[in-house]
Design a protein around this motif. Structure first.
Motif, PDB file in Angstrom:
ATOM      1  N   PRO A  10       0.582  -1.165   0.071  1.00 55.91           N
ATOM      2  CA  PRO A  10       0.010   0.034  -0.101  1.00 55.91           C
ATOM      3  C   PRO A  10       0.677   1.209   0.144  1.00 55.91           C
ATOM      4  CG  PRO A  10       0.012  -0.897   2.234  1.00 55.91           C
ATOM      5  CD  PRO A  10       0.810  -1.868   1.299  1.00 55.91           C
ATOM      6  N   HIS A  11       2.191   1.193  -0.051  1.00 55.39           N
ATOM      7  CA  HIS A  11       2.930   2.279  -0.077  1.00 55.39           C
ATOM      8  C   HIS A  11       4.145   2.301  -1.058  1.00 55.39           C
ATOM      9  CE1 HIS A  11       4.152   5.567   2.961  1.00 55.39           C
ATOM     10  NE2 HIS A  11       4.830   6.095   1.846  1.00 55.39           N
ATOM     11  N   VAL A  12       4.008   2.923  -2.479  1.00 55.48           N
ATOM     12  CA  VAL A  12       5.151   2.856  -3.164  1.00 55.48           C
ATOM     13  C   VAL A  12       5.091   4.260  -3.751  1.00 55.48           C
ATOM     14  CG1 VAL A  12       5.929   1.642  -5.375  1.00 55.48           C
ATOM     15  CG2 VAL A  12       4.845   0.400  -3.482  1.00 55.48           C
ATOM     16  N   HIS A  13       6.421   4.700  -4.050  1.00 61.98           N
ATOM     17  CA  HIS A  13       6.971   5.797  -4.785  1.00 61.98           C
ATOM     18  C   HIS A  13       7.160   5.480  -6.160  1.00 61.98           C
ATOM     19  CE1 HIS A  13       6.346   8.660  -1.294  1.00 61.98           C
ATOM     20  NE2 HIS A  13       6.852   7.796  -0.651  1.00 61.98           N
ATOM     21  N   VAL A  14       6.536   5.500  -7.137  1.00 63.29           N
ATOM     22  CA  VAL A  14       6.790   5.135  -8.298  1.00 63.29           C
ATOM     23  C   VAL A  14       7.953   5.946  -9.015  1.00 63.29           C
ATOM     24  CG1 VAL A  14       5.597   4.747 -10.691  1.00 63.29           C
ATOM     25  CG2 VAL A  14       4.794   3.928  -8.782  1.00 63.29           C
ATOM     26  N   LEU A  95      -6.658   8.849   0.098  1.00 67.18           N
ATOM     27  CA  LEU A  95      -6.327  10.459   0.119  1.00 67.18           C
ATOM     28  C   LEU A  95      -4.954  10.307   0.981  1.00 67.18           C
ATOM     29  CD1 LEU A  95      -6.931  13.432  -0.292  1.00 67.18           C
ATOM     30  CD2 LEU A  95      -7.828  13.367   2.173  1.00 67.18           C
ATOM     31  N   LYS A  96      -3.803  10.849   0.432  1.00 65.28           N
ATOM     32  CA  LYS A  96      -2.768  11.011   1.408  1.00 65.28           C
ATOM     33  C   LYS A  96      -2.570  12.269   1.806  1.00 65.28           C
ATOM     34  CE  LYS A  96       1.495   9.734   2.867  1.00 65.28           C
ATOM     35  NZ  LYS A  96       2.568   9.240   2.209  1.00 65.28           N
ATOM     36  N   MET A  97      -2.085  12.439   3.149  1.00 65.99           N
ATOM     37  CA  MET A  97      -2.125  13.714   3.888  1.00 65.99           C
ATOM     38  C   MET A  97      -0.678  13.806   4.365  1.00 65.99           C
ATOM     39  SD  MET A  97      -5.474  14.349   5.696  1.00 65.99           S
ATOM     40  CE  MET A  97      -5.430  16.215   5.819  1.00 65.99           C
ATOM     41  N   ALA A 153       0.719   5.858   8.192  1.00 65.96           N
ATOM     42  CA  ALA A 153       1.795   5.276   7.323  1.00 65.96           C
ATOM     43  C   ALA A 153       3.231   5.054   8.215  1.00 65.96           C
ATOM     44  CB  ALA A 153       2.165   6.105   6.269  1.00 65.96           C
ATOM     45  N   HIS A 154       4.013   4.073   7.762  1.00 65.68           N
ATOM     46  CA  HIS A 154       5.263   3.957   8.386  1.00 65.68           C
ATOM     47  C   HIS A 154       5.517   4.077   9.568  1.00 65.68           C
ATOM     48  CE1 HIS A 154       5.411   7.734   6.812  1.00 65.68           C
ATOM     49  NE2 HIS A 154       5.740   7.709   5.668  1.00 65.68           N
ATOM     50  N   ILE A 155       4.877   3.384  10.690  1.00 63.05           N
ATOM     51  CA  ILE A 155       5.100   3.844  12.203  1.00 63.05           C
ATOM     52  C   ILE A 155       6.627   3.193  12.447  1.00 63.05           C
ATOM     53  CG2 ILE A 155       2.842   3.897  12.813  1.00 63.05           C
ATOM     54  CD1 ILE A 155       3.331   1.226  14.253  1.00 63.05           C
ATOM     55  N   THR A 231       6.308  -1.107   1.846  1.00 64.41           N
ATOM     56  CA  THR A 231       7.695  -0.931   1.614  1.00 64.41           C
ATOM     57  C   THR A 231       8.068   0.434   1.915  1.00 64.41           C
ATOM     58  OG1 THR A 231       7.339  -0.710  -0.709  1.00 64.41           O
ATOM     59  CG2 THR A 231       7.946  -2.920   0.211  1.00 64.41           C
ATOM     60  N   ASP A 232       7.109   1.540   1.533  1.00 62.39           N
ATOM     61  CA  ASP A 232       7.628   2.904   1.290  1.00 62.39           C
ATOM     62  C   ASP A 232       8.977   2.873   0.166  1.00 62.39           C
ATOM     63  OD1 ASP A 232       7.682   5.590   1.528  1.00 62.39           O
ATOM     64  OD2 ASP A 232       8.360   5.739   3.487  1.00 62.39           O
ATOM     65  N   HIS A 233       8.764   1.951  -0.690  1.00 60.53           N
ATOM     66  CA  HIS A 233       9.804   2.033  -1.695  1.00 60.53           C
ATOM     67  C   HIS A 233       9.915   3.377  -2.300  1.00 60.53           C
ATOM     68  CE1 HIS A 233      11.647   0.089  -5.411  1.00 60.53           C
ATOM     69  NE2 HIS A 233      11.077   0.849  -5.998  1.00 60.53           N
TER      70      HIS A 233
HETATM   71 ZN   LIG Z   1       6.418   7.191   1.546  1.00 55.84          ZN
END
Ligand SMILES: [Zn+2]
Length: 357
Positions: A10-14, A95-97, A153-155, A231-233
């Motif tokens: 659920p967390h990827v930077h393309v 929605l990402k804040m 996200a990402h704790i 991943t927060d890739h």
């Molecule tokens: Zn991120």
């Protein structure tokens, strides 16, 4: 051979649009498939950021042409786009804040700018917040006030996982994710971060920062509180990481499952944890469709070293270089078609489908 459903990240930077020298929809989704991930949710802080119909179309058009696995694209919350964002909810992953500092169109300088988003964004789709420490507490208060789900996200900190535990016990609709680098690395780790001069500071930059061993231990001890692995890739080139102004972020799509399977082998995790946190919970939290005829095959006994040279990400490095892991993705079948087998991507660009339309 172990057979699992395809993983959801659920967390990827393309990085597309705007950063395609680091990654694009083609390479990011190849990296996903190689990692056993069959669906990614893409973050909106691209260049330009994704915050209205026009920018959402830019990202979705690139994804339609180039993605090899399934996907959805987040829309970003800005100071004056709450109506537009809510009207696009059906087309967006969520929605990402950015509640801690960020810049440009997604900057939210004070909490009055959070309110319209919490009021208007449809409750069946998630609001995902980048909110560390006390900002996270504020986000949980917003979830309680507006009685709507919020996904953290990402704790990375002990105080965060303990507060989320307390909030869940009170029935507040909060869920959270953890990244492999916050589970497997701590702030005094040096290996994997050294460049040719032996310097580590740039490669080690990531947000949230790597935490203390005490924090890492608290995440492992409270794994039942954590809903998802993500991943927060966040790929950046080595040149950028080794520069005077290193951007934060690690690649992660290809190392996620090998690290988790190694933890299963070490009896720190179970296969059921992986299924819950990488498939069942993300599907439920993000309201995602099932992927029919989709599975991955994993050789649980294969032992090998993680090597950049075998990765599909364009960024050209991994903080887990040289790590010995046990558990290798052999085959990925996506909607009836073999998409990856024995190190080769077998579906063409454009095979991936938007999970939202
Ligand atoms: Zn991120």
């Amino acid at each position: 051979m172990l057979k699992l459903p395809g993983l959801i990240d659920p967390h990827v930077h393309v990085r597309e649009p705007g950063g395609t020298h680091k990654e694009d929809w083609d390479t990011a989704t190849q990296a996903a498939l190689a990692g056993g991930v069959t669906m990614i949710l893409a973050m909106p802080n691209t260049k330009p950021p994704i915050f209205d119909a026009k920018t959402l179309d830019i990202a979705l058009n690139a994804a339609r042409d180039k993605a090899r696995c399934d996907y959805a694209q987040y829309i970003g919350a800005g100071p004056d786009n709450s109506d537009i964002a809510a009207s696009l909810a059906l087309k967006a992953a969520g929605l990402k804040m950015y509640l801690d500092s960020t810049f440009g169109e997604l900057r939210l300088d004070d909490m009055t700018l959070w309110m319209p988003h919490f009021e208007k964004y449809p409750k069946q789709y998630p609001i995902v917040v980048h909110a560390e420490s006390r900002s996270m507490a504020a986000a949980i208060l917003f979830a309680a006030i507006y009685d709507r789900p919020v996904h953290i996200a990402h704790i990375s900190l002990k105080e965060e996982v303990l507060l989320i535990k307390a909030a869940k016990e009170k029935g507040i609709k909060v869920t959270c994710e953890v990244c492999p680098h916050h589970l497997f690395l701590h702030n005094e780790d040096l290996t994997g971060f050294q460049n040719l001069s032996g310097l580590t500071f740039g490669r080690k930059e990531v947000r949230p920062k790597l935490a203390t061993q005490k924090d890492v231990d608290a995440l492992w001890e409270n794994l039942d509180i954590i809903d998802c692995f993500a991943t927060d890739h966040a790929p950046h080139t080595l040149e950028e990481k080794d520069s005077d102004n290193p951007p934060p972020g690690f690649p992660g799509l290809e190392t996620l499952l090998p690290l988790l399977l190694t933890a299963v082998n070490d009896k720190r995790l179970t296969i059921d944890d992986i299924i819950q946190k990488s498939i069942i919970n993300p599907r439920k939290i993000f309201n995602l469709p099932e992927q029919p005829e989709t599975w991955i095959e994993v050789d649980e006994d294969a032992e090998y070293e993680i090597k950049t040279s075998e990765q599909f990400t364009r960024c050209g490095w991994t903080p887990f270089e040289g790590w010995k892991v046990k558990g290798k993705v052999r085959k990925v079948v996506l909607r009836g078609k073999t998409a990856f087998e024995d190190g080769k991507i077998l579906v063409e660009a454009g095979y991936g489908r938007n999970a939202r339309i």
